[in-house]
Design a protein around this motif. Structure first.
Motif, PDB file in Angstrom:
ATOM      1  N   PRO A 201       0.834  -1.210   0.000  1.00 13.17           N
ATOM      2  CA  PRO A 201       0.000   0.000   0.000  1.00 13.17           C
ATOM      3  C   PRO A 201       0.863   1.252   0.000  1.00 13.17           C
ATOM      4  O   PRO A 201       2.068   1.214   0.268  1.00 13.17           O
ATOM      5  CB  PRO A 201      -0.792  -0.125   1.304  1.00 13.17           C
ATOM      6  CG  PRO A 201      -0.665  -1.548   1.722  1.00 13.17           C
ATOM      7  CD  PRO A 201       0.651  -2.006   1.221  1.00 13.17           C
ATOM      8  N   ARG A 202       0.216   2.359  -0.262  1.00 15.35           N
ATOM      9  CA  ARG A 202       0.918   3.652  -0.271  1.00 15.35           C
ATOM     10  C   ARG A 202       0.054   4.678   0.461  1.00 15.35           C
ATOM     11  O   ARG A 202      -1.149   4.768   0.217  1.00 15.35           O
ATOM     12  CB  ARG A 202       1.144   4.093  -1.719  1.00 15.35           C
ATOM     13  CG  ARG A 202       1.721   5.491  -1.868  1.00 15.35           C
ATOM     14  CD  ARG A 202       2.059   5.756  -3.317  1.00 15.35           C
ATOM     15  NE  ARG A 202       2.425   7.156  -3.552  1.00 15.35           N
ATOM     16  CZ  ARG A 202       2.886   7.624  -4.710  1.00 15.35           C
ATOM     17  NH1 ARG A 202       3.043   6.793  -5.729  1.00 15.35           N
ATOM     18  NH2 ARG A 202       3.185   8.893  -4.849  1.00 15.35           N
ATOM     19  N   ASP A 203       0.673   5.392   1.376  1.00 15.90           N
ATOM     20  CA  ASP A 203      -0.057   6.459   2.068  1.00 15.90           C
ATOM     21  C   ASP A 203      -0.425   7.550   1.058  1.00 15.90           C
ATOM     22  O   ASP A 203       0.440   8.050   0.324  1.00 15.90           O
ATOM     23  CB  ASP A 203       0.807   7.056   3.183  1.00 15.90           C
ATOM     24  CG  ASP A 203       0.982   6.093   4.357  1.00 15.90           C
ATOM     25  OD1 ASP A 203       0.057   5.299   4.593  1.00 15.90           O
ATOM     26  OD2 ASP A 203       2.048   6.144   5.005  1.00 15.90           O
ATOM     27  N   ILE A 204      -1.707   7.922   1.030  1.00 18.31           N
ATOM     28  CA  ILE A 204      -2.206   8.900   0.069  1.00 18.31           C
ATOM     29  C   ILE A 204      -2.849  10.060   0.826  1.00 18.31           C
ATOM     30  O   ILE A 204      -3.699   9.849   1.699  1.00 18.31           O
ATOM     31  CB  ILE A 204      -3.224   8.254  -0.893  1.00 18.31           C
ATOM     32  CG1 ILE A 204      -2.563   7.089  -1.649  1.00 18.31           C
ATOM     33  CG2 ILE A 204      -3.777   9.285  -1.879  1.00 18.31           C
ATOM     34  CD1 ILE A 204      -3.523   6.306  -2.521  1.00 18.31           C
ATOM     35  N   ALA A 205      -2.455  11.252   0.479  1.00 17.45           N
ATOM     36  CA  ALA A 205      -2.964  12.448   1.172  1.00 17.45           C
ATOM     37  C   ALA A 205      -4.465  12.615   0.951  1.00 17.45           C
ATOM     38  O   ALA A 205      -5.012  12.214  -0.081  1.00 17.45           O
ATOM     39  CB  ALA A 205      -2.221  13.687   0.673  1.00 17.45           C
ATOM     40  N   GLY A 207      -6.906  11.209   2.518  1.00 18.30           N
ATOM     41  CA  GLY A 207      -7.752  10.058   2.798  1.00 18.30           C
ATOM     42  C   GLY A 207      -8.300   9.372   1.571  1.00 18.30           C
ATOM     43  O   GLY A 207      -9.276   8.602   1.654  1.00 18.30           O
ATOM     44  N   SER A 220      -4.330   2.863  -1.070  1.00 18.81           N
ATOM     45  CA  SER A 220      -4.036   3.197   0.321  1.00 18.81           C
ATOM     46  C   SER A 220      -4.182   1.985   1.221  1.00 18.81           C
ATOM     47  O   SER A 220      -4.839   0.997   0.859  1.00 18.81           O
ATOM     48  CB  SER A 220      -4.991   4.294   0.801  1.00 18.81           C
ATOM     49  OG  SER A 220      -6.304   3.754   0.932  1.00 18.81           O
ATOM     50  N   PRO A 221      -3.587   2.021   2.423  1.00 18.55           N
ATOM     51  CA  PRO A 221      -3.799   0.943   3.389  1.00 18.55           C
ATOM     52  C   PRO A 221      -5.285   0.746   3.698  1.00 18.55           C
ATOM     53  O   PRO A 221      -5.738  -0.383   3.882  1.00 18.55           O
ATOM     54  CB  PRO A 221      -3.024   1.419   4.620  1.00 18.55           C
ATOM     55  CG  PRO A 221      -1.963   2.318   4.071  1.00 18.55           C
ATOM     56  CD  PRO A 221      -2.602   3.011   2.909  1.00 18.55           C
ATOM     57  N   TYR A 247       4.362   2.412   5.374  1.00 12.74           N
ATOM     58  CA  TYR A 247       3.035   3.021   5.276  1.00 12.74           C
ATOM     59  C   TYR A 247       2.389   2.962   6.649  1.00 12.74           C
ATOM     60  O   TYR A 247       2.844   2.232   7.542  1.00 12.74           O
ATOM     61  CB  TYR A 247       2.164   2.281   4.247  1.00 12.74           C
ATOM     62  CG  TYR A 247       2.099   0.785   4.454  1.00 12.74           C
ATOM     63  CD1 TYR A 247       1.222   0.216   5.373  1.00 12.74           C
ATOM     64  CD2 TYR A 247       2.929  -0.063   3.726  1.00 12.74           C
ATOM     65  CE1 TYR A 247       1.172  -1.150   5.583  1.00 12.74           C
ATOM     66  CE2 TYR A 247       2.889  -1.439   3.929  1.00 12.74           C
ATOM     67  CZ  TYR A 247       2.014  -1.974   4.841  1.00 12.74           C
ATOM     68  OH  TYR A 247       1.972  -3.330   5.053  1.00 12.74           O
ATOM     69  N   ASP A 248       1.333   3.709   6.828  1.00 16.92           N
ATOM     70  CA  ASP A 248       0.624   3.761   8.107  1.00 16.92           C
ATOM     71  C   ASP A 248      -0.163   2.464   8.303  1.00 16.92           C
ATOM     72  O   ASP A 248      -1.047   2.134   7.511  1.00 16.92           O
ATOM     73  CB  ASP A 248      -0.310   4.963   8.125  1.00 16.92           C
ATOM     74  CG  ASP A 248      -1.004   5.141   9.474  1.00 16.92           C
ATOM     75  OD1 ASP A 248      -0.761   4.326  10.390  1.00 16.92           O
ATOM     76  OD2 ASP A 248      -1.792   6.099   9.605  1.00 16.92           O
ATOM     77  N   GLU A 249       0.155   1.747   9.369  1.00 12.84           N
ATOM     78  CA  GLU A 249      -0.503   0.467   9.632  1.00 12.84           C
ATOM     79  C   GLU A 249      -1.863   0.630  10.309  1.00 12.84           C
ATOM     80  O   GLU A 249      -2.594  -0.348  10.503  1.00 12.84           O
ATOM     81  CB  GLU A 249       0.396  -0.403  10.522  1.00 12.84           C
ATOM     82  CG  GLU A 249       1.802  -0.605   9.979  1.00 12.84           C
ATOM     83  CD  GLU A 249       2.700  -1.278  11.004  1.00 12.84           C
ATOM     84  OE1 GLU A 249       2.167  -1.964  11.896  1.00 12.84           O
ATOM     85  OE2 GLU A 249       3.934  -1.114  10.914  1.00 12.84           O
ATOM     86  N   ALA A 251      -4.834   1.614   9.546  1.00  8.94           N
ATOM     87  CA  ALA A 251      -6.057   1.128   8.906  1.00  8.94           C
ATOM     88  C   ALA A 251      -6.223  -0.371   9.096  1.00  8.94           C
ATOM     89  O   ALA A 251      -7.345  -0.871   9.271  1.00  8.94           O
ATOM     90  CB  ALA A 251      -6.040   1.471   7.415  1.00  8.94           C
TER      91      ALA A 251
END
Length: 302
Positions: A201-205, A207, A220-221, A247-249, A251
């Motif tokens: 996944p890739r963090d996407i601004a 949301g 996104s995650p 990436y932000d875990e 989610a």
């Protein structure tokens, strides 16, 4: 229809635009014809009620995916039910012949319970035209693909024959084809209810669930977390990429899906001595051991 025991090349000297064909069974024949004119020529020479499957040349030789194999098998099965002959038409290139061999072998393995030896015997006349695939620098043969399909069939993961397959036990091929698309996540069920693979996944601004950038679609995650929850996934294992997933875990955690990072380039101190192995090989074995332990312990799919 059972395949004939002695496949052969049949010469059609009275038909100047068709030189040789490989008759595999009473209902399946491989014909070396230009796909652009195959339908017209097959209708005028062989059978105006036959089914034509065109296999054209491909600039890049790569294995056909499961949806393509399913489509080929479905076409042949439906033609057999209607007592129509299927003519697989391929142009004169190694890539096209290789693709034809892969599809035909897959059909016999998945739909006729044939062995690999049986398939190789029947395709022997074109064996010298079958090339290997380049899988990320490693060689992958058509036989490797057949062995994977045979294993999946033996485990009950693939059922392309039943009118109403048990989708709790085998792969839903139509669903597989949907999520295989780059527009829908490139997610693949490998082992039903046990193993799913998907890109990082890739963090996407903002949301957003997805973003088109660099000529590809990134997800996104949160997008994958929602999707994996539907597949009963309880653990995401990030393979490679350093010490952290990147990436932000959150989610995944919010949906009770754990995340673990495995990297073959790290943690050499926590595996066996591996005196005969390189540090990277030793680390790979450690990652494999950890992955298998996780698979046994996780109360759900990975």
């Amino acid at each position: 229809q059972n395949p004939t025991q002695n496949p052969h090349f049949a010469n059609h000297q009275s038909k100047p635009h068709i030189h040789k064909m490989l008759k595999l069974s009473s209902r399946l024949t491989l014909v070396p014809l230009d796909p652009k004119t195959a339908i017209t020529k097959v209708s005028s020479v062989f059978d105006n009620n036959g089914t034509v499957i065109n296999v054209g040349d491909a600039e890049i030789l790569e294995p056909k995916d499961l949806s393509a194999i399913h489509s080929f098998c479905k076409t042949v099965i439906e033609a057999e039910k209607d007592k129509r002959t299927v003519y697989v038409c391929t142009d004169d290139s190694d890539n096209a012949v290789t693709t034809s061999a892969l599809l035909i072998g897959a059909f016999y393995i998945l739909c006729k319970d044939a062995s690999i030896q049986y398939v190789e015997n029947h395709l022997a006349p074109i064996a010298h035209r079958v090339a290997d695939y380049d899988a990320g620098g490693e060689r992958c043969s058509v036989r490797d693909c057949w062995e994977a399909l045979l294993f999946a069939r033996s485990k009950g993961w693939l059922d392309l024959v039943s009118d109403d397959p048990d989708l709790d036990a085998c792969i839903d091929v139509e669903e597989w084809a949907h999520y295989d698309s780059e527009a829908n996540g490139r997610l693949h069920v490998v082992v039903p209810n046990e193993l799913v693979v998907f890109p990082r996944p890739r963090d996407i601004a903002g949301g957003q669930a997805w973003l088109d950038a660099d000529r590809e679609r990134h997800f996104s995650p949160g997008f994958y977390a929602d999707l994996l929850d539907e597949f009963g996934v309880r653990l995401v294992v990030q393979c490679g990429g350093g010490e952290s997933p990147g990436y932000d875990e959150g989610a995944f955690i919010a949906r009770d899906v754990a995340v673990e990072q495995l990297s073959a380039a790290t943690d050499n101190n926590n595996v066996g001595s591996g005196a005969s192995c390189s540090p990277r090989a030793t680390s790979m074995l450690g990652c494999l051991d950890r992955f298998l332990a996780l698979a046994r312990q996780t109360p759900g799919a990975i």
